[in-house]
Design an enzyme around this catalytic site. Sequence first.
Site, PDB file in Angstrom:
ATOM      1  CG  PHE A  49      -4.064   3.414 -58.636  1.00  0.00           C
ATOM      2  CD1 PHE A  49      -4.264   3.639 -57.294  1.00  0.00           C
ATOM      3  CD2 PHE A  49      -4.586   4.313 -59.544  1.00  0.00           C
ATOM      4  CE1 PHE A  49      -4.985   4.740 -56.855  1.00  0.00           C
ATOM      5  CE2 PHE A  49      -5.309   5.423 -59.112  1.00  0.00           C
ATOM      6  CZ  PHE A  49      -5.503   5.631 -57.762  1.00  0.00           C
TER       7      PHE A  49
ATOM      8  CB  ALA B 213      -7.918   8.661 -61.822  1.00  0.00           C
ATOM      9  N   PRO B 214      -5.178   9.062 -63.670  1.00  0.00           N
ATOM     10  CG  PRO B 214      -3.777  10.918 -63.822  1.00  0.00           C
ATOM     11  CD  PRO B 214      -5.168  10.505 -63.420  1.00  0.00           C
ATOM     12  CB  CYS B 215      -3.390   3.842 -64.311  1.00  0.00           C
ATOM     13  SG  CYS B 215      -2.336   3.829 -65.782  1.00  0.00           S
ATOM     14  CD  GLN B 216       1.130   6.929 -65.252  1.00  0.00           C
ATOM     15  OE1 GLN B 216       0.073   7.337 -64.769  1.00  0.00           O
ATOM     16  NE2 GLN B 216       1.492   7.204 -66.498  1.00  0.00           N
TER      17      GLN B 216
END
Length: 345
Positions: free
Chosen positions: A81, A76-79
Site C-alpha cells: 500500500f 497486514a504487511p504495508c509495503q
Amino acid sequence: MACVDLFCGAGGLTHGFILEGLPVVAGIDLDPACRFPYEENNGQAKFVERDISKITIDELEALFDDAELRILAGCAPCQPFSTYAQRYELDGKDGKWGLLYQFARLAKGSMPDVITMENVPTVAKHEVFRDFVDTLERLGYEVWYDVVDSSRYGVPQMRRRMVLLASKYGSIEMIPPTHAKPKTVRQAIRRLRPLSAGESAPRDKLHVASTLSEKNLERIRVSKPGGTWRDWPKNLVADCHRADSGRTYPGVYGRMEWDKPAPTMTTQCYGFGNGRFGHPEQDRAISLREAAILQSFPRDYAFIPKDGEVSFKVLGRLIGNAVPVDLGRAIARSINQHLASVAYR
C-alpha cells in the site's frame, strides 16, 4: 478477555497491549525470525508460525479458547500500500494486497467483540480497504478510522499511520493525543554508548552500527543535522543525485536532529544512504538498538538469543515493520476506555 494479533511481527503491538493490561494469547506471522522476540518478551503469548490465509476459523477459535470477550488485531504487511509499491502493483485482490481480505475472512468467521487494524495512510485509497470496512459494517460493527501521528502518542518518530477500530457495542475511536510535544531523538537515545561505524557495544549486540565506506565516511563528516547531500562539496555528491531524476531525493544521506523526532523508521533504517538515518553527531548510521528505541521498544527488548547472530537485514526488517510499542499502547487504551463505557456483557 483474549486478544489474537495477526501479522504480529516481533511483537510491537502485542507488547503495547500487554503493557496496558490487554491479555494477548497468540500472535500469528509467517516469518520464523519473529518467534524469539515475540515469545521472549511477551509473557504467555504464543507465537504461531503460519500463513494467515491458511488459518482456519476453528484454529482461531481454539486460540481464543473460552474467553468471554475477544479482540482481533493486526497490521497486514504495508509495503503493497506504499506510494512506492503503487507504481508496480495495481491489482488489490492478489498477493500481499489480498491479506486484508484474509483479515476480513477471519473477522467474519470469528465475530470478535473488537477489531483493530493499523497500516500506512495510503491504504485508505484502495478498494481492499473499502471492502474491509464495508464487510465490518455489514456484520454490525461500528467502525472508526483515521490517520494518526505516532509522535503525538509518545513515539519519538514522525510516523503517520492509519488506525481502524471497530466494535460490536457502539461508537469507538482513538483516544486524543497524549503528548502535546513530541519526544525527541535526544530524549530517546542520548544515553546510549557512543559508537564508531562498524562497532558493536560489548554488552548489547543490538547496539551495533553498520560499516561505512571511506567515501561515505567523508560524506557523513560534512553532513549537518537536518541537512541534505546538497550541503556537500561537489566531489562528494553521488552521480545519481547530479542527474535531474535524483535532485528530488534530498532525504537520503542525512543526519537526524537531536531536538526533533526521528524520521519514519524503515526496514533499512540502519543504512546511512537509505534515508535520514545518520546519527545526529557521531559519524555513523543509527544502530539497530537505537532504531528499536525510536520505534518505542523498551531498551532491553530482546530480538535475538544471547548467542544469536546479528543480521542487519533480518533485524532491520523486524524493527522497521513493527507497530511502535507506544502506538500499540494508545490503541489498547482506546479499547479499554471503550469497553469500560459500554455494557458489553
